[in-house]
Write a protein that holds these residues in place. Structure first.
Motif, mmCIF file in Angstrom:
data_model
loop_
_atom_site.group_PDB
_atom_site.id
_atom_site.type_symbol
_atom_site.label_atom_id
_atom_site.label_comp_id
_atom_site.label_asym_id
_atom_site.label_seq_id
_atom_site.Cartn_x
_atom_site.Cartn_y
_atom_site.Cartn_z
ATOM 1 N N HIS A 127 12.972 6.459 3.493
ATOM 2 C CA HIS A 127 10.763 7.666 3.521
ATOM 3 C C HIS A 127 10.204 6.045 3.027
ATOM 4 N N PRO A 128 9.067 6.381 3.534
ATOM 5 C CA PRO A 128 8.570 5.231 3.913
ATOM 6 C C PRO A 128 7.844 4.340 2.190
ATOM 7 N N LEU A 129 7.832 3.739 2.483
ATOM 8 C CA LEU A 129 7.474 2.686 0.927
ATOM 9 C C LEU A 129 6.064 2.764 0.461
ATOM 10 N N ALA A 130 4.980 1.986 2.072
ATOM 11 C CA ALA A 130 3.692 2.186 2.558
ATOM 12 C C ALA A 130 3.397 3.023 3.797
ATOM 13 N N VAL A 131 2.320 3.516 3.612
ATOM 14 C CA VAL A 131 1.276 3.985 5.237
ATOM 15 C C VAL A 131 0.689 3.320 5.078
ATOM 16 N N PHE A 132 -0.240 2.946 5.652
ATOM 17 C CA PHE A 132 -1.262 2.677 6.702
ATOM 18 C C PHE A 132 -2.434 2.669 7.760
ATOM 19 N N VAL A 187 5.679 1.472 6.063
ATOM 20 C CA VAL A 187 6.906 0.221 5.943
ATOM 21 C C VAL A 187 7.910 0.563 4.903
ATOM 22 N N TYR A 188 9.028 0.794 5.829
ATOM 23 C CA TYR A 188 10.587 0.911 4.793
ATOM 24 C C TYR A 188 11.417 -0.498 4.524
ATOM 25 N N ALA A 189 11.986 0.218 3.809
ATOM 26 C CA ALA A 189 13.217 -1.021 2.840
ATOM 27 C C ALA A 189 14.102 -0.818 3.826
ATOM 28 N N SER A 190 14.900 -2.392 3.999
ATOM 29 C CA SER A 190 15.678 -2.574 5.147
ATOM 30 C C SER A 190 17.192 -3.276 3.596
ATOM 31 N N ASN A 191 17.994 -3.743 4.925
ATOM 32 C CA ASN A 191 18.160 -4.960 4.661
ATOM 33 C C ASN A 191 18.574 -6.187 5.698
ATOM 34 N N GLY A 192 17.204 -6.259 7.081
ATOM 35 C CA GLY A 192 17.380 -7.276 7.578
ATOM 36 C C GLY A 192 15.835 -7.115 7.977
ATOM 37 N N PRO A 193 15.239 -7.818 9.194
ATOM 38 C CA PRO A 193 14.508 -7.814 8.810
ATOM 39 C C PRO A 193 14.140 -7.252 10.511
ATOM 40 N N SER A 194 15.273 -7.083 11.246
ATOM 41 C CA SER A 194 14.847 -6.408 12.371
ATOM 42 C C SER A 194 14.546 -4.698 12.087
ATOM 43 N N GLY A 212 3.430 7.613 22.348
ATOM 44 C CA GLY A 212 4.521 8.287 21.418
ATOM 45 C C GLY A 212 5.772 6.754 19.820
ATOM 46 N N MET A 213 5.758 5.951 21.062
ATOM 47 C CA MET A 213 6.393 5.137 20.585
ATOM 48 C C MET A 213 5.726 4.103 19.794
ATOM 49 N N VAL A 214 6.501 3.527 19.268
ATOM 50 C CA VAL A 214 5.720 2.466 17.930
ATOM 51 C C VAL A 214 6.340 0.985 18.022
ATOM 52 N N THR A 215 5.575 0.313 17.976
ATOM 53 C CA THR A 215 5.776 -1.660 18.043
ATOM 54 C C THR A 215 6.081 -2.284 16.451
ATOM 55 N N TYR A 216 6.365 -2.841 16.957
ATOM 56 C CA TYR A 216 7.132 -3.816 15.197
ATOM 57 C C TYR A 216 6.355 -4.201 15.339
ATOM 58 N N ALA A 217 5.390 -4.718 13.867
ATOM 59 C CA ALA A 217 4.547 -5.412 13.168
ATOM 60 C C ALA A 217 4.608 -6.950 12.347
ATOM 61 N N GLY A 218 6.239 -6.470 11.762
ATOM 62 C CA GLY A 218 6.416 -7.611 10.743
ATOM 63 C C GLY A 218 7.123 -7.281 9.955
ATOM 64 N N ALA A 219 8.246 -8.189 9.196
ATOM 65 C CA ALA A 219 9.096 -7.953 8.291
ATOM 66 C C ALA A 219 8.513 -8.967 6.702
ATOM 67 N N ARG A 220 9.015 -8.595 5.399
ATOM 68 C CA ARG A 220 8.432 -8.702 4.247
ATOM 69 C C ARG A 220 9.620 -8.430 3.489
ATOM 70 N N THR A 221 10.040 -10.131 2.958
ATOM 71 C CA THR A 221 10.929 -9.585 1.529
ATOM 72 C C THR A 221 9.948 -8.869 0.946
ATOM 73 N N ASP A 237 -2.618 -1.245 -6.669
ATOM 74 C CA ASP A 237 -2.834 -0.326 -5.675
ATOM 75 C C ASP A 237 -2.734 -1.240 -4.454
ATOM 76 N N PHE A 238 -2.461 -2.553 -4.529
ATOM 77 C CA PHE A 238 -2.149 -3.147 -3.164
ATOM 78 C C PHE A 238 -1.295 -2.576 -2.574
ATOM 79 N N ASN A 239 -1.639 -2.359 -0.993
ATOM 80 C CA ASN A 239 -0.918 -1.773 -0.115
ATOM 81 C C ASN A 239 -0.233 -2.593 1.103
ATOM 82 N N VAL A 240 1.512 -3.065 0.654
ATOM 83 C CA VAL A 240 2.210 -3.862 1.705
ATOM 84 C C VAL A 240 1.580 -3.016 3.186
ATOM 85 N N ALA A 241 1.431 -1.715 3.541
ATOM 86 C CA ALA A 241 0.823 -1.489 4.856
ATOM 87 C C ALA A 241 -0.108 -1.892 5.479
ATOM 88 N N ARG A 242 -1.294 -2.190 4.619
ATOM 89 C CA ARG A 242 -2.526 -2.730 4.954
ATOM 90 C C ARG A 242 -2.079 -3.789 5.831
#
Length: 101
Positions: free
Chosen positions: A15-20, A25-32, A57-66, A80-85
């Motif tokens: 499930h997404p952690l944040a949406v903007f 934004v999804y949690a992952s074990n790595g940056p890919s 219809g496809m998505v692009t990669y915007a980046g990864a954060r720890t 109220d900080f939105n990580v996705a924004r």
């Protein structure tokens, strides 16, 4: 995008952690993002799920954060900080290309 998030959640349990806007934004074990993209047992992209690319219809990669970065940003800006924004706009000291700050 809502249908893709639902399809991914139903088939993978993620499930997404944040949406903007158009950033999810999804949690992952790595940056890919490849580890998060749902696949069939044969390794093909899941029908109705997210797919990387530049076609409609496809998505692009915007980046990864720890996780630490997210916690620090929430401590600095409040709950109220939105990580996705921040990832979508590239603000707040964020880095792209999978680099952790």
């Amino acid at each position: 995008m809502h249908r893709k998030m639902l399809a991914s959640a139903r088939r993978t349990g993620l499930h997404p952690l944040a949406v903007f806007a158009d950033c999810v934004v999804y949690a992952s074990n790595g940056p890919s993002p490849l580890a998060l993209l749902p696949r069939t047992p044969e390794g093909e992209p899941l029908l109705g799920g997210f797919r990387l690319g530049v076609s409609p219809g496809m998505v692009t990669y915007a980046g990864a954060r720890t996780t630490r970065w997210c916690e620090d940003m929430r401590a600095e800006h409040g709950p109220d900080f939105n990580v996705a924004r921040d990832i979508a706009t590239g603000g707040g000291g964020a880095t792209g290309g999978g680099e952790a700050p």
